[in-house]
Write an enzyme that holds these catalytic residues in place. Structure first.
Site, mmCIF file in Angstrom:
data_model
loop_
_atom_site.group_PDB
_atom_site.id
_atom_site.type_symbol
_atom_site.label_atom_id
_atom_site.label_comp_id
_atom_site.label_asym_id
_atom_site.label_seq_id
_atom_site.Cartn_x
_atom_site.Cartn_y
_atom_site.Cartn_z
ATOM 1 N N TYR A 99 4.888 15.712 15.078
ATOM 2 C CA TYR A 99 5.620 14.883 14.105
ATOM 3 C C TYR A 99 7.139 15.042 14.260
ATOM 4 O O TYR A 99 7.780 14.268 14.959
ATOM 5 C CB TYR A 99 5.138 15.153 12.651
ATOM 6 N N PHE B 17 2.371 -7.174 5.280
ATOM 7 C CA PHE B 17 1.582 -7.862 6.294
ATOM 8 C C PHE B 17 0.122 -7.578 5.992
ATOM 9 O O PHE B 17 -0.386 -6.512 6.329
ATOM 10 C CB PHE B 17 1.952 -7.312 7.678
ATOM 11 N N LEU C 117 0.603 12.611 2.420
ATOM 12 C CA LEU C 117 -0.447 12.078 1.556
ATOM 13 C C LEU C 117 -1.370 11.178 2.343
ATOM 14 O O LEU C 117 -0.976 10.605 3.353
ATOM 15 C CB LEU C 117 0.191 11.250 0.435
ATOM 16 N N VAL C 118 -2.581 11.036 1.841
ATOM 17 C CA VAL C 118 -3.535 10.140 2.494
ATOM 18 C C VAL C 118 -3.079 8.701 2.287
ATOM 19 O O VAL C 118 -3.020 8.227 1.155
ATOM 20 C CB VAL C 118 -4.947 10.286 1.879
ATOM 21 N N ASP D 102 5.526 -11.195 8.837
ATOM 22 C CA ASP D 102 6.151 -10.159 9.653
ATOM 23 C C ASP D 102 7.584 -9.846 9.195
ATOM 24 O O ASP D 102 8.503 -10.631 9.422
ATOM 25 C CB ASP D 102 6.155 -10.632 11.111
ATOM 26 N N THR E 3 0.859 -1.195 0.000
ATOM 27 C CA THR E 3 0.000 0.000 0.000
ATOM 28 C C THR E 3 0.896 1.247 0.000
ATOM 29 O O THR E 3 2.112 1.148 0.183
ATOM 30 C CB THR E 3 -0.905 0.063 1.268
ATOM 31 N N GLY E 4 0.295 2.399 -0.186
ATOM 32 C CA GLY E 4 0.965 3.681 0.018
ATOM 33 C C GLY E 4 2.255 3.827 -0.772
ATOM 34 O O GLY E 4 2.348 3.451 -1.953
HETATM 35 P P1 NAI Z 1 1.094 2.349 4.537
HETATM 36 O O1 NAI Z 1 0.305 2.093 5.773
HETATM 37 O O2 NAI Z 1 0.349 2.654 3.281
HETATM 38 O O3 NAI Z 1 2.052 1.077 4.213
HETATM 39 C C1 NAI Z 1 2.688 0.334 5.196
HETATM 40 C C2 NAI Z 1 3.244 -0.957 4.603
HETATM 41 O O4 NAI Z 1 3.938 -1.666 5.654
HETATM 42 C C3 NAI Z 1 2.191 -1.946 4.066
HETATM 43 O O5 NAI Z 1 2.692 -2.592 2.906
HETATM 44 C C4 NAI Z 1 2.057 -2.963 5.197
HETATM 45 O O6 NAI Z 1 1.598 -4.248 4.784
HETATM 46 C C5 NAI Z 1 3.495 -3.027 5.664
HETATM 47 N N1 NAI Z 1 3.682 -3.556 7.010
HETATM 48 C C6 NAI Z 1 3.270 -3.043 8.200
HETATM 49 N N2 NAI Z 1 3.683 -3.829 9.221
HETATM 50 C C7 NAI Z 1 4.391 -4.848 8.672
HETATM 51 C C8 NAI Z 1 5.084 -5.981 9.199
HETATM 52 N N3 NAI Z 1 5.171 -6.211 10.499
HETATM 53 N N4 NAI Z 1 5.663 -6.829 8.309
HETATM 54 C C9 NAI Z 1 5.589 -6.634 6.966
HETATM 55 N N5 NAI Z 1 4.982 -5.556 6.428
HETATM 56 C C10 NAI Z 1 4.373 -4.697 7.264
HETATM 57 O O7 NAI Z 1 2.129 3.496 4.900
HETATM 58 P P2 NAI Z 1 2.825 4.711 4.113
HETATM 59 O O8 NAI Z 1 2.139 5.958 4.468
HETATM 60 O O9 NAI Z 1 3.058 4.365 2.699
HETATM 61 O O10 NAI Z 1 4.225 4.763 4.893
HETATM 62 C C11 NAI Z 1 5.405 4.143 4.423
HETATM 63 C C12 NAI Z 1 6.592 4.983 4.901
HETATM 64 O O11 NAI Z 1 6.507 6.284 4.310
HETATM 65 C C13 NAI Z 1 6.640 5.185 6.419
HETATM 66 O O12 NAI Z 1 7.970 5.163 6.850
HETATM 67 C C14 NAI Z 1 6.080 6.597 6.570
HETATM 68 O O13 NAI Z 1 6.513 7.235 7.751
HETATM 69 C C15 NAI Z 1 6.651 7.253 5.327
HETATM 70 N N6 NAI Z 1 6.008 8.501 4.917
HETATM 71 C C16 NAI Z 1 4.643 8.578 4.775
HETATM 72 C C17 NAI Z 1 4.055 9.798 4.449
HETATM 73 C C18 NAI Z 1 2.570 9.936 4.304
HETATM 74 O O14 NAI Z 1 2.072 11.064 4.296
HETATM 75 N N7 NAI Z 1 1.831 8.865 4.164
HETATM 76 C C19 NAI Z 1 4.861 11.010 4.185
HETATM 77 C C20 NAI Z 1 6.279 10.780 4.261
HETATM 78 C C21 NAI Z 1 6.832 9.581 4.640
#
Ligand code: NAI
Length: 394
Positions: free
Chosen positions: A235, A74, A271-272, A111, A51-52
């Site tokens: 943050y 996960f 971003l969302v 995990d 995701t994301g």
């Molecule tokens: P998200 O929630 O969309 O994605 C998280 C991912 O981690 C998913 O693929 C999920 O399955 C995986 N995951 C979680 N726990 C796990 C585990 N124990 N084992 C295996 N996989 C696991 O998150 P997002 O927003 O894409 O965040 C990703 C990174 O980007 C983070 O470090 C976040 O801090 C950073 N970030 C996010 C921003 C935002 O606005 N969304 C902005 C700047 C940085």
């Protein structure tokens, strides 16, 4: 089954397989519409790939550069009677599209913090790819069990030192209210660093190195956020900010071991995503930011951000451009003075009554639902669909 969204605060407990597939396809279409990346990586491991930002980081090298990808995540598979999680359906759709394009793609659901997961991934790299040349670390998790001591650490989103009060948005009701959060205690800070800092990232790289599966000149990147003054207490200067500082320390350690230009922190745009919608204050900031950035024609989603990350930095002829602290900044458009000034002005004025005028809350809500495969054009949501979808590579 007819699948409809079931949302509660920042959680949606259902996801739509065809909708998630349409979401993945639109990201693939975007990448294919961009000029090819000069030096794309060829064998990519994405940790947090479903995701994301992580999903986009799998799509860009695959569909721009023809890369083989291994994704770790996960997620919950669907059953005959219950929908799976969005990340599961995204990954099924990604693998199907990759197979159609003749690209290698394998996925691991479990995990990422565990030794077992690292061992399984390494075994597959050895058997199928030999080595990897790019590792993207994009985990966002509320907890981590450390395999060395068996202890489970939980991350918190809290200020440090003093309480924080700020405007906030109830995304269920559209009410602008306020939130007050007490500061973290020392253990909470340490635990958040354990979960969201760079320790596990370094463990992955060490395990890959030990197994001899890192290609000469490999690169690795993890994602961070800085944002505006108004979210600093929750943050950048809060518990999550401490974890992000630790990521930067990890970068420095890996660069001194493997050579400058191996490990990067990329600071991305707000971003969302499933992770960001859980952070207090941030959904209101994002709603205001989206309005300002869309009006300035500077709005990007995860796929546009990551396309730019590879095109202009990680896969460019000139290599990455870094800020004074050695970080890649694809939050540069978000942080432009005129954008931040407009958001700060709207922040002062925003109330429940003028929310729809001053912000893009409807865009926020639509994008939140799209994360789960709802509201995509061309998807027949009235049609019966099967929630049980196997991952092609399993
Ligand atoms: P998200 O929630 O969309 O994605 C998280 C991912 O981690 C998913 O693929 C999920 O399955 C995986 N995951 C979680 N726990 C796990 C585990 N124990 N084992 C295996 N996989 C696991 O998150 P997002 O927003 O894409 O965040 C990703 C990174 O980007 C983070 O470090 C976040 O801090 C950073 N970030 C996010 C921003 C935002 O606005 N969304 C902005 C700047 C940085």
């Amino acid at each position: 089954m007819i699948i409809t969204p079931k949302t509660r605060g920042f959680i949606c407990t259902t996801a739509h397989p065809e909708g998630c597939a349409a979401n993945v396809q639109s990201q693939i279409d975007y990448v294919k519409s961009c000029p090819p990346i000069a030096n794309p990586p060829k064998k990519v491991l994405v940790i947090g790939a479903s995701t994301g930002y992580g999903l986009a980081s799998r799509i860009v090298p695959a569909f721009s550069g023809g890369a083989a990808t291994i994704g770790v995540f996960f997620e919950k598979p669907g059953t005959e009677r219950k929908t799976g999680s969005a990340g599961w359906y995204n990954s099924v759709a990604f693998e199907e599209a990759a197979a159609e394009a003749g690209l290698y793609a394998k996925s691991f659901n479990g995990d990422a913090f565990s030794n077992e997961m690292k061992a399984s991934v390494i075994e597959t790299i050895k058997a199928d790819l030999g080595q990897v040349d790019s590792i993207v670390y994009s985990l966002a998790s509320p907890r981590r069990t450390d395999p060395t001591d068996g202890e489970t650490y939980r991350s918190v989103l809290k200020p440090i030192g003093q309480p924080y009060s700020q405007k906030n948005l109830n995304t269920d009701t559209g009410e602008v209210n306020s939130v007050s959060i007490e500061p973290a205690v020392d253990d909470e800070i340490a635990h958040t660093v354990k979960v969201m800092g760079g320790e596990d990232w370094e463990l992955w790289i060490a395990a890959l190195k030990e197994a001899g599966v890192l290609a000469e000149g490999f690169t690795t990147v993890a994602y961070s956020y800085i944002g505006p003054d108004l979210t600093y207490p929750i943050y950048t200067n809060g518990t999550i900010g401490k974890a992000k500082e630790h990521l930067e320390e990890s970068t420095a350690r890996m660069n001194s071991e493997f050579g400058e230009g191996t490990a990067y922190v990329s600071v991305n745009k707000a971003l969302v995503t499933q992770a960001s919608s859980a952070i207090p204050v941030v959904p209101l900031y994002i709603s205001l930011l989206y309005k300002v950035m869309k009006e300035a024609d500077l709005h990007e989603g995860t796929i546009e951000q990551i396309q730019r990350l590879f095109a202009d930095h990680l896969g460019s002829e000139e290599g990455a451009t870094l800020d004074e602290k050695g970080r890649i900044r694809i939050d540069d458009w978000e942080m432009k003075d005129n954008i931040q000034a407009a958001v700060a002005d709207a922040w002062e004025k925003v109330t429940t009554e003028n929310l729809s005028d001053l912000s893009d809350f409807s865009g926020y809500k639509n994008e939140f639902l799209r994360l789960f495969g709802f509201g995509l054009e061309g998807v027949d949501y009235e049609k019966d669909t099967n929630p049980e979808r196997p991952l092609p590579s399993e």
